[in-house]
Design an enzyme around this catalytic site. Structure first.
Site, PDB file in Angstrom:
ATOM      1  N   LYS A  62       0.853  -1.186   0.000  1.00 28.06           N
ATOM      2  CA  LYS A  62       0.000   0.000   0.000  1.00 28.06           C
ATOM      3  C   LYS A  62       0.894   1.243   0.000  1.00 28.06           C
ATOM      4  CE  LYS A  62      -0.688   1.543   4.616  1.00 28.06           C
ATOM      5  NZ  LYS A  62      -1.457   1.948   5.722  1.00 28.06           N
ATOM      6  N   ASP A  78      -2.704  -5.927   2.181  1.00 28.55           N
ATOM      7  CA  ASP A  78      -3.237  -5.153   3.294  1.00 28.55           C
ATOM      8  C   ASP A  78      -2.909  -5.965   4.540  1.00 28.55           C
ATOM      9  OD1 ASP A  78      -4.652  -4.014   5.356  1.00 28.55           O
ATOM     10  OD2 ASP A  78      -6.286  -3.366   4.068  1.00 28.55           O
ATOM     11  N   HIS A  79      -1.872  -5.572   5.275  1.00 33.09           N
ATOM     12  CA  HIS A  79      -1.390  -6.441   6.340  1.00 33.09           C
ATOM     13  C   HIS A  79      -2.417  -6.660   7.449  1.00 33.09           C
ATOM     14  CE1 HIS A  79       0.000  -2.430   7.670  1.00 33.09           C
ATOM     15  NE2 HIS A  79      -0.387  -2.864   8.827  1.00 33.09           N
ATOM     16  N   ASP A 134      -4.571   6.630   4.713  1.00 26.56           N
ATOM     17  CA  ASP A 134      -3.696   5.706   5.444  1.00 26.56           C
ATOM     18  C   ASP A 134      -4.487   4.554   6.072  1.00 26.56           C
ATOM     19  OD1 ASP A 134      -1.121   4.973   6.537  1.00 26.56           O
ATOM     20  OD2 ASP A 134      -1.878   5.578   8.487  1.00 26.56           O
ATOM     21  N   HIS A 147      -7.704  -0.551   5.529  1.00 26.01           N
ATOM     22  CA  HIS A 147      -7.961  -1.413   6.686  1.00 26.01           C
ATOM     23  C   HIS A 147      -9.395  -1.328   7.217  1.00 26.01           C
ATOM     24  CE1 HIS A 147      -3.730  -1.414   6.399  1.00 26.01           C
ATOM     25  NE2 HIS A 147      -3.500  -0.350   7.122  1.00 26.01           N
ATOM     26  N   LYS A 194      -4.345   8.802  15.246  1.00 25.67           N
ATOM     27  CA  LYS A 194      -3.051   8.677  15.925  1.00 25.67           C
ATOM     28  C   LYS A 194      -3.029   9.523  17.189  1.00 25.67           C
ATOM     29  CE  LYS A 194      -0.157   7.379  12.066  1.00 25.67           C
ATOM     30  NZ  LYS A 194       0.056   6.009  12.554  1.00 25.67           N
ATOM     31  N   LYS A 206      -3.634   2.124  22.259  1.00 28.75           N
ATOM     32  CA  LYS A 206      -3.692   1.397  20.983  1.00 28.75           C
ATOM     33  C   LYS A 206      -4.771   0.335  21.115  1.00 28.75           C
ATOM     34  CE  LYS A 206      -0.791  -1.684  18.196  1.00 28.75           C
ATOM     35  NZ  LYS A 206      -0.316  -1.054  16.986  1.00 28.75           N
TER      36      LYS A 206
HETATM   37  N1  LIG Z   1       8.501   1.321   5.908  1.00 28.49           N
HETATM   38  C1  LIG Z   1       7.375   0.842   6.371  1.00 28.49           C
HETATM   39  O1  LIG Z   1       7.222   0.527   7.557  1.00 28.49           O
HETATM   40  C2  LIG Z   1       6.203   0.609   5.421  1.00 28.49           C
HETATM   41  C3  LIG Z   1       4.969   0.133   5.962  1.00 28.49           C
HETATM   42  C4  LIG Z   1       3.918  -0.127   5.078  1.00 28.49           C
HETATM   43  C5  LIG Z   1       4.067   0.101   3.736  1.00 28.49           C
HETATM   44  N2  LIG Z   1       5.246   0.590   3.245  1.00 28.49           N
HETATM   45  C6  LIG Z   1       5.381   0.803   1.806  1.00 28.49           C
HETATM   46  O2  LIG Z   1       6.498   0.079   1.335  1.00 28.49           O
HETATM   47  C7  LIG Z   1       7.120   0.788   0.258  1.00 28.49           C
HETATM   48  C8  LIG Z   1       8.580   1.017   0.561  1.00 28.49           C
HETATM   49  O3  LIG Z   1       8.689   1.818   1.720  1.00 28.49           O
HETATM   50  P1  LIG Z   1      10.089   2.074   2.450  1.00 28.49           P
HETATM   51  O4  LIG Z   1       9.727   2.770   3.705  1.00 28.49           O
HETATM   52  O5  LIG Z   1      10.880   0.843   2.513  1.00 28.49           O
HETATM   53  O6  LIG Z   1      10.801   3.118   1.465  1.00 28.49           O
HETATM   54  P2  LIG Z   1      12.357   3.499   1.385  1.00 28.49           P
HETATM   55  O7  LIG Z   1      13.029   3.254   2.682  1.00 28.49           O
HETATM   56  O8  LIG Z   1      12.402   4.849   0.796  1.00 28.49           O
HETATM   57  O9  LIG Z   1      12.948   2.437   0.361  1.00 28.49           O
HETATM   58  C9  LIG Z   1      12.818   2.569  -0.992  1.00 28.49           C
HETATM   59  C10 LIG Z   1      13.847   1.718  -1.690  1.00 28.49           C
HETATM   60  O10 LIG Z   1      13.721   1.968  -3.079  1.00 28.49           O
HETATM   61  C11 LIG Z   1      15.001   2.261  -3.614  1.00 28.49           C
HETATM   62  N3  LIG Z   1      14.875   3.283  -4.651  1.00 28.49           N
HETATM   63  C12 LIG Z   1      14.212   4.455  -4.571  1.00 28.49           C
HETATM   64  N4  LIG Z   1      14.271   5.104  -5.760  1.00 28.49           N
HETATM   65  C13 LIG Z   1      14.999   4.303  -6.590  1.00 28.49           C
HETATM   66  C14 LIG Z   1      15.381   4.386  -7.948  1.00 28.49           C
HETATM   67  N5  LIG Z   1      15.066   5.418  -8.711  1.00 28.49           N
HETATM   68  N6  LIG Z   1      16.087   3.369  -8.458  1.00 28.49           N
HETATM   69  C15 LIG Z   1      16.432   2.310  -7.706  1.00 28.49           C
HETATM   70  N7  LIG Z   1      16.089   2.163  -6.417  1.00 28.49           N
HETATM   71  C16 LIG Z   1      15.376   3.149  -5.870  1.00 28.49           C
HETATM   72  C17 LIG Z   1      15.857   2.760  -2.492  1.00 28.49           C
HETATM   73  O11 LIG Z   1      17.174   2.369  -2.803  1.00 28.49           O
HETATM   74  P3  LIG Z   1      18.438   2.845  -1.949  1.00 28.49           P
HETATM   75  O12 LIG Z   1      18.229   2.263  -0.578  1.00 28.49           O
HETATM   76  O13 LIG Z   1      19.576   2.233  -2.619  1.00 28.49           O
HETATM   77  O14 LIG Z   1      18.396   4.335  -1.999  1.00 28.49           O
HETATM   78  C18 LIG Z   1      15.285   2.010  -1.301  1.00 28.49           C
HETATM   79  O15 LIG Z   1      15.923   0.769  -1.150  1.00 28.49           O
HETATM   80  C19 LIG Z   1       6.309   2.082   0.100  1.00 28.49           C
HETATM   81  O16 LIG Z   1       5.332   1.876  -0.895  1.00 28.49           O
HETATM   82  C20 LIG Z   1       5.637   2.251   1.453  1.00 28.49           C
HETATM   83  O17 LIG Z   1       4.443   2.982   1.358  1.00 28.49           O
HETATM   84  C21 LIG Z   1       6.327   0.852   4.074  1.00 28.49           C
END
Ligand SMILES: NC(=O)c1ccc[n+]([C@@H]2O[C@H](COP(=O)([O-])OP(=O)(O)OC[C@H]3O[C@@H](n4cnc5c(N)ncnc54)[C@H](OP(=O)(O)O)[C@@H]3O)[C@@H](O)[C@H]2O)c1
Length: 517
Positions: free
Chosen positions: A176, A205-206, A263, A268, A368, A373
């Site tokens: 998502k 959707d976890h 969100d 959810h 939030k 919670k």
């Molecule tokens: N984080 C959470 O807890 C969470 C929870 C629910 C859903 N999500 C969803 O999961 C997805 C990822 O979230 P995230 O928090 O993990 O994001 P993030 O930390 O920004 O990670 C994004 C990844 O994509 C890579 N990246 C970005 N632009 C790029 C490009 N142009 N070419 C190649 N690689 C690229 C980055 O590489 P580098 O590391 O090498 O820069 C990084 O590894 C999102 O859709 C978010 O909404 C996240």
């Protein structure tokens, strides 16, 4: 004996198994390509969970995982990075010997997603390390752990290189948010469907993977006593509360754009509404269940301006205190605009226009920095037709069935009993069932369950495109109306409370109140 039975205090002959075909329990050897394999989600949740599945013996002997991301690094450096993540987030089960075996399955490829040529490299790498399965095809799972705008770019390139349906058996897992509104969700779906078949697409959707959420269907449809009263003749209202005490934390940038409706509600909360409200599915197969959910989304009444003004409440948290600790306001959070109008709370009244639920309000609230919670579904039943026990008394405490999802996984039924020695005093009591107390084991955490299901190809807990579209149609009028009429009173609730005053008033003006266990 199946896994988990040895620790199970309930004798196995009491466990009723449904006749789900055996192949559903098998995970074929696979190669998983994690786009964004070094990002936050991958390091905190995804890779540590895969490590856990490996340690638990859930994965096949042959599998490989390729992290794909921007930062340049060798396979070795990638393995070290993931090791840190596993130690940090699954420290209790880190085991050097197991890790050494696990890390051999990890690889890394560095490239910008946009660079077309490097998909050739990816294809070669997959072929080199990929493990053929019985049909001669290589089983591939693409995991999109990437910023939402990257998904179309990657999918287009996978398609151009014939890596979607042509040479591999593929699945794609999409995190998502699925779009930003109906229009962008349709565009994203069209891009995905231009490259994959619907049954290759796993939209996560976890929430749906939580054991107690899944139990809603089992509870409703495996017991004959509830279904006959599960309707507008007997139910006064349904309340869904999914609130948390934490703030936006490190996700300010994402939250600023999303807000509470995108969100939490679009996905959810509406999924919970559907599980409570849907009709009996034809069978347990994914599409039978998804068909019934989609009907609920189509039946939820679209809100007009009047309804939004009168029956939705928005809020944003200011500073306050939670459990004796000071909490900053939303506008002071990292990556948040100091004049932000992003809502962090919503309470609303929905209606489902079908025969079962005509005129039964479904109240939802989520947000939030509230006092605790808690995720609960409360089904409040109607009052008895006649107040036999003291006609001049206050209204009776209603019967309520409470399905608690967090923090306790529990089902409670509230009913009245005679208070000892009093002539006509009725006292409310609870009959409780607790997952933890009964089964003495922890359920699969949601990410674990979703990964296992996607590896097996079971789509039941993933969301189909028609539902995605219909869910956006429900929330788009709210976000549209709110965004075109900025709030004048934000922040309007203190951290550590139950939200803005108007949330209680929403219930009071209808002679009701929010219920929590
Ligand atoms: N984080 C959470 O807890 C969470 C929870 C629910 C859903 N999500 C969803 O999961 C997805 C990822 O979230 P995230 O928090 O993990 O994001 P993030 O930390 O920004 O990670 C994004 C990844 O994509 C890579 N990246 C970005 N632009 C790029 C490009 N142009 N070419 C190649 N690689 C690229 C980055 O590489 P580098 O590391 O090498 O820069 C990084 O590894 C999102 O859709 C978010 O909404 C996240």
């Amino acid at each position: 004996m199946r896994r988990g039975e040895k620790d199970n205090p309930i004798k196995s002959n009491y466990l009723e198994e449904c006749d789900i075909p055996l192949e559903k329990f098998r995970i074929e050897p696979f190669t998983m390509v994690v786009f964004g394999g070094a990002g936050d989600l991958s390091q905190r949740k995804l890779l540590p969970t895969i490590y856990h599945l490996f340690v638990e013996g859930e994965l096949p002997k042959d599998f490989s995982l390729i992290g794909f991301g921007l930062t340049e690094m060798s396979d070795r450096k990638y393995r070290d990075l993931i090791k840190e993540g596993v130690k940090k987030y699954r420290g209790e089960e880190f085991n050097d010997k197991k890790w050494k075996e696990f890390q051999k399955h990890l690889y890394y490829l560095s490239s910008p997603f946009e660079k077309d040529n490097n998909y050739k490299k990816l294809r070669e790498k997959i072929k080199k390390i990929g493990i053929p399965v019985s049909k001669g095809n290589i089983e591939i799972i693409y995991y999109m752990a990437v910023p939402p705008k990257a998904t179309p770019i990657i999918v287009e390139r996978l398609k151009n290189h014939g890596m979607c349906k042509e040479i591999f058996n593929t699945k794609i897992i999409v995190e998502k948010p699925f779009g930003w509104d109906r229009k962008s969700a349709v565009e994203l779906n069209n891009i995905l469907l231009g490259a994959f078949e619907e049954n290759q697409i796993f939209r996560i959707d976890h929430y749906l993977a939580k054991e107690t959420v899944q139990n809603i269907l089992f509870f409703r449809f495996s017991n004959s006593i509830f279904e006959p009263i599960w309707n507008s003749r007997n139910i006064d209202n349904v309340q869904i509360t999914a609130v948390e005490s934490i703030g936006v934390g490190h996700r300010g940038k994402y939250y600023e754009q999303a807000g509470v409706v995108r969100d939490m509600v679009q996905n959810h909360i509406l999924q919970l509404v559907a599980l409570v409200a849907m009709e009996v599915p034809v069978g347990l197969e994914a599409d039978y269940i998804r068909d019934e959910k989609a009907k609920i989304f189509h039946s939820i009444r679209k809100m007009n301006e009047g309804h939004i003004n009168n029956f939705t409440v928005r809020g944003q948290y200011g500073s306050g205190s939670i459990d004796g600790k000071k909490a900053i306001g939303y506008r002071e959070e990292k990556d948040v605009d100091e004049n932000s109008n992003t809502p962090t709370f919503i309470a609303a009244k929905l209606f489902i226009d079908n025969w079962r639920w005509a005129n039964v309000p479904f109240y939802i609230r989520t947000g939030k920095r509230l006092s605790k919670k808690i995720t609960e579904i409360c089904i409040q039943f109607k009052q008895p037709p006649l107040r036999l026990f003291g006609r001049t008394c206050e209204p009776l405490e209603p019967n309520v069935l409470i399905l608690s999802i967090q923090p306790k996984e529990r089902i409670s039924l509230k009913f009245g009993v005679k208070y000892p020695k009093e002539y006509n005093k009725i006292y409310p009591v609870y009959m409780d069932f607790s997952y933890q107390d009964e089964f003495k084991m922890k359920p699969h955490p949601p990410y674990e369950r979703l990964l296992i299901d996607s590896m097996k190809g079971d789509l039941t807990l993933f969301i189909r495109q028609d539902s995605i579209k219909a869910m956006w149609e429900i929330v788009d009028p709210i976000t549209g109306r709110w965004e075109s009429n900025p709030p004048k009173d934000f922040p309007n609730y203190r951290a550590g409370t139950w939200g803005p005053e108007e949330s209680s008033l929403l219930m009071q003006k209808e002679g009701r109140k929010w219920i929590t266990r």
